[in-house]
Enzyme design. Structure first.
Site, PDB file in Angstrom:
ATOM      1  N   LYS A 256      89.206  34.572 -18.421  1.00  0.00           N
ATOM      2  CA  LYS A 256      88.762  35.654 -19.317  1.00  0.00           C
ATOM      3  C   LYS A 256      89.942  36.433 -19.897  1.00  0.00           C
ATOM      4  O   LYS A 256      89.980  36.697 -21.092  1.00  0.00           O
ATOM      5  CB  LYS A 256      87.881  36.668 -18.561  1.00  0.00           C
ATOM      6  CG  LYS A 256      86.577  36.120 -18.060  1.00  0.00           C
ATOM      7  CD  LYS A 256      85.743  37.229 -17.429  1.00  0.00           C
ATOM      8  CE  LYS A 256      86.356  37.817 -16.172  1.00  0.00           C
ATOM      9  NZ  LYS A 256      86.429  36.899 -15.022  1.00  0.00           N
TER      10      LYS A 256
ATOM     11  N   ARG B 192      80.831  44.130 -13.309  1.00  0.00           N
ATOM     12  CA  ARG B 192      80.903  43.183 -12.190  1.00  0.00           C
ATOM     13  C   ARG B 192      79.691  43.260 -11.280  1.00  0.00           C
ATOM     14  O   ARG B 192      79.520  42.423 -10.398  1.00  0.00           O
ATOM     15  CB  ARG B 192      82.165  43.450 -11.359  1.00  0.00           C
ATOM     16  CG  ARG B 192      83.448  43.071 -12.070  1.00  0.00           C
ATOM     17  CD  ARG B 192      84.603  43.001 -11.083  1.00  0.00           C
ATOM     18  NE  ARG B 192      85.762  42.361 -11.678  1.00  0.00           N
ATOM     19  CZ  ARG B 192      86.727  43.008 -12.300  1.00  0.00           C
ATOM     20  NH1 ARG B 192      86.678  44.314 -12.412  1.00  0.00           N
ATOM     21  NH2 ARG B 192      87.744  42.354 -12.811  1.00  0.00           N
TER      22      ARG B 192
ATOM     23  N   ARG C  67      99.493  28.888  -9.818  1.00  0.00           N
ATOM     24  CA  ARG C  67      99.929  30.000 -10.664  1.00  0.00           C
ATOM     25  C   ARG C  67     100.997  30.849  -9.982  1.00  0.00           C
ATOM     26  O   ARG C  67     100.918  31.131  -8.793  1.00  0.00           O
ATOM     27  CB  ARG C  67      98.718  30.888 -10.989  1.00  0.00           C
ATOM     28  CG  ARG C  67      99.060  32.087 -11.843  1.00  0.00           C
ATOM     29  CD  ARG C  67      97.826  32.718 -12.399  1.00  0.00           C
ATOM     30  NE  ARG C  67      97.218  33.664 -11.457  1.00  0.00           N
ATOM     31  CZ  ARG C  67      96.284  34.533 -11.805  1.00  0.00           C
ATOM     32  NH1 ARG C  67      95.819  34.549 -13.048  1.00  0.00           N
ATOM     33  NH2 ARG C  67      95.774  35.360 -10.914  1.00  0.00           N
TER      34      ARG C  67
ATOM     35  N   ARG D 281     101.092  35.393  -5.963  1.00  0.00           N
ATOM     36  CA  ARG D 281     100.328  36.558  -5.493  1.00  0.00           C
ATOM     37  C   ARG D 281      99.514  36.183  -4.265  1.00  0.00           C
ATOM     38  O   ARG D 281      98.950  35.104  -4.201  1.00  0.00           O
ATOM     39  CB  ARG D 281      99.391  37.042  -6.609  1.00  0.00           C
ATOM     40  CG  ARG D 281     100.122  37.697  -7.754  1.00  0.00           C
ATOM     41  CD  ARG D 281      99.180  38.106  -8.855  1.00  0.00           C
ATOM     42  NE  ARG D 281      97.804  38.289  -8.360  1.00  0.00           N
ATOM     43  CZ  ARG D 281      96.814  38.760  -9.099  1.00  0.00           C
ATOM     44  NH1 ARG D 281      97.012  39.088 -10.348  1.00  0.00           N
ATOM     45  NH2 ARG D 281      95.607  38.893  -8.605  1.00  0.00           N
TER      46      ARG D 281
ATOM     47  N   ARG E 186      87.250  35.872  -2.925  1.00  0.00           N
ATOM     48  CA  ARG E 186      86.894  36.514  -4.202  1.00  0.00           C
ATOM     49  C   ARG E 186      85.704  35.806  -4.836  1.00  0.00           C
ATOM     50  O   ARG E 186      84.839  36.440  -5.445  1.00  0.00           O
ATOM     51  CB  ARG E 186      88.089  36.485  -5.162  1.00  0.00           C
ATOM     52  CG  ARG E 186      89.112  37.580  -4.878  1.00  0.00           C
ATOM     53  CD  ARG E 186      90.484  37.180  -5.334  1.00  0.00           C
ATOM     54  NE  ARG E 186      90.642  37.197  -6.795  1.00  0.00           N
ATOM     55  CZ  ARG E 186      91.621  36.563  -7.437  1.00  0.00           C
ATOM     56  NH1 ARG E 186      92.504  35.849  -6.758  1.00  0.00           N
ATOM     57  NH2 ARG E 186      91.704  36.637  -8.744  1.00  0.00           N
TER      58      ARG E 186
END
Ligand SMILES: [Zn+2]
Length: 211
Positions: free
Chosen positions: A13, A88, A127, A156, A167
């Site tokens: 997104k 959310r 990533r 991260r 998540r």
């Protein structure tokens, strides 16, 4: 054009938002950005948010939505907005509908980016982000240099497989019902296959919106 972007964390997104903004000629609005800006500018809702932040508390939904409402009154948002990550939970969807309604506006479409969980685990696992400017990179190792600012790339903690699965399970419980909520209340919901290249996904998104 008032558009809401929707989808799992890692569906892309944040990558698609500025591209769609450019193609559609309307600005993006992301919760974190407008929150920081409202606090900096000391708007009425920004001052409220700061009280919570100073106490180390989460800023509650009504204050966040108040800030989104304040922001949407600015002239640059008169022609429309691309809401990125603003909704959310179902209560947030209800609150957002009221904010828009109070401004005499409504969502024209919800754009839902669809992608498999395992694809997300792989994608985010590959990533790294710049620790200075937060630019994300795929297929680059931690410790390499950022092309933009020369900062150090790092992985991260949020992007470790266990953290991603966590998540995704929060998404299934809290966020997936939002999709059904919009479908039930008659909002146009367009789904977009979010696998493949960034360009492919942008083209599919525009096509889904009839552009
Ligand atoms: Zn950088």
């Amino acid at each position: 054009m008032n558009l809401l972007l929707f989808g799992k964390p890692g569906a892309g997104k944040g990558t698609q938002a500025p591209r769609l903004a450019e193609s559609l000629g309307v600005p993006t609005l992301a919760t974190g950005d407008v929150l920081r800006q409202a606090v900096r500018e000391g708007t009425p809702m920004g001052k409220k948010a700061k009280e919570y932040m100073n106490r180390g508390d989460l800023v509650p939904d009504d204050v966040i939505l108040g800030i989104v409402g304040e922001t949407l009154k600015k002239p640059e948002y008169a022609r429309g907005v691309i809401l990125d990550g603003v909704v959310r939970t179902v209560p947030q969807a209800e609150g957002m509908q009221k904010v828009l309604g109070d401004l005499g506006r409504k969502l024209d479409a919800v754009l839902c980016f669809e992608i498999d969980n395992e694809e997300i685990v792989q994608r985010l696992g590959a990533r790294t982000v710049c620790e200075k400017c937060q630019t994300p990179y795929t297929g680059r190792n931690a410790g390499e240099r950022c092309d933009k600012c020369g900062g150090t790339l790092m992985r991260r903690k949020d992007d470790e497989p266990d953290a991603i699965r966590n998540r995704l399970s929060v998404y299934d419980q809290q966020t997936a019902p939002v999709f059904n909520w919009y479908t039930r209340n008659g909002t146009t919901v367009a789904t977009v296959n979010a696998t493949g290249t960034v360009d492919d996904v942008s083209q599919r998104a525009l096509k889904a919106l009839g552009r």
